[in-house]
Design an enzyme around this catalytic site. Structure first.
Site, PDB file in Angstrom:
ATOM      1  CE  LYS A 111      -4.133  -1.960   2.141  1.00 52.75           C
ATOM      2  NZ  LYS A 111      -5.098  -1.882   3.257  1.00 52.75           N
ATOM      3  CE  LYS A 192     -11.102 -10.217  -4.439  1.00 51.74           C
ATOM      4  NZ  LYS A 192     -10.449 -10.620  -3.175  1.00 51.74           N
ATOM      5  CE  LYS A 195     -14.694  -2.761   1.099  1.00 51.94           C
ATOM      6  NZ  LYS A 195     -13.806  -3.923   1.078  1.00 51.94           N
TER       7      LYS A 195
END
Length: 327
Positions: A111, A192, A195
């Site tokens: 991240k 993938k 959201k």
């Protein structure tokens, strides 16, 4: 009955990937375990969040969990931020975690590469996750392979603390779910469905309207071969549509492939849209009933009352063993 603990982060609106990859399994687990489901809203703020959207999403997502089949009578459901013992214990555990351990967390490495400025919270949140788990003596924590490392950190911290201060924490085990369907982005079927993506054309959200759902599926990227069969490597778009149909209909991939072998792409997409719309309209109807009834607040209040007692008892035990406080 063994205790299972899982968190469902409110970092974005729930998608059909969230339903198939996570919520459905939680519905199954609730019949096998003493199930604790919490909303890790403190984890969400490791990256910037809009406060209004975050607060709204927390309640909406809980209502959606209930609408998707999470039974409030079989689960203890609560908000992380409403229980101060999570963060209190996290500090204690930080003082019993080595820098080398924290540096090895791959989620932080991945991240942090995507952001110019990263918070200290992003670095330490695996320790907060350990506190989330250890407060409740969880036996099992269902995680994907990418999160297994965090449960292993919780295990290491628990064993270190127990060795130094005596038996205090139950040592949890990761529960790797059976390989389930992975739902891919409709526009980029090699990645993938997420959201948290900013580009939403390839994402079906659980609260999308029927019109939007059909439009997104009919616009799904396929290929030029004009033959319907399952081949993830060479036909990712068609394979994704078959996976979605299989997941919503209950048919196996093999039977789904057989069903559509003579279909053209347009008719396949229409059939996929029909089965998705049917299921999501049912979920949306139940969702609205939960949102209108006040049940969400009742469920969260009951969960908070229960977990505060458990967490306080565990935290006070930890404080005593560390020599903190006056008792």
């Amino acid at each position: 009955m063994k205790r299972l603990l899982t968190g469902l982060q409110p970092s974005g609106d729930l998608t059909i990937g969230s339903l198939i990859g996570g919520i459905k399994q939680s519905v199954e687990y609730q019949n096998e375990y003493d199930s604790f489901i919490f909303v890790p809203d403190l984890h969400a703020i490791t990256v910037p969040q809009d406060p209004t959207l975050l607060r709204d999403r927390i309640k909406k997502n809980v209502a959606l969990y209930l609408a998707c089949g999470i039974n409030p009578n079989k689960n203890t459901i609560y908000l992380q931020s409403e229980n101060v013992y999570h963060t209190n214990l996290s500090w204690v555990l930080e003082c019993h975690t080595y820098m080398g351990e924290a540096n090895r967390m791959t989620q932080y490495k991945d991240k942090s590469k995507k952001q110019e400025n990263v918070s200290v919270g992003l670095f330490t949140y695996p320790i907060l996750m350990a506190a989330d788990i250890l407060l409740y003596d969880a036996d099992y924590v269902p995680v994907g392979i990418d999160q297994k490392q965090h449960v292993e950190l919780a295990r290491d911290i628990a064993m270190r603390f127990n060795k130094k201060y005596g038996s205090t924490f139950n040592v949890p085990n990761p529960l790797i779910p059976k390989v389930g369907a992975k739902i891919m982005d409709l526009q980029t079927p090699t990645k993938k469905m997420s959201k948290s993506d900013t580009e939403t054309k390839g994402i079906i959200f659980l609260l999308d309207s029927e019109e939007v759902i059909r439009k997104k599926i009919m616009s799904a990227v396929t290929d030029s071969e004009a033959k319907v069969y399952y081949d993830i490597e060479n036909k990712p778009g068609i394979s994704n549509l078959l996976t979605i149909y299989s997941s919503f209909s209950g048919l196996s991939i093999e039977k789904t492939e057989e069903k559509f072998k003579d279909f053209n792409y347009g008719n396949l997409k229409k059939e996929v849209a029909d089965v998705v719309v049917e299921k999501l309209m049912q979920i949306q109807k139940k969702y609205q009933e939960y949102m209108d009834s006040g049940i969400v607040d009742e469920v969260l209040n009951q969960g908070r009352e229960k977990v505060e007692k458990i967490a306080r008892q565990k935290y006070e035990e930890v404080m005593h063993k560390l020599g903190l406080g006056r008792n």
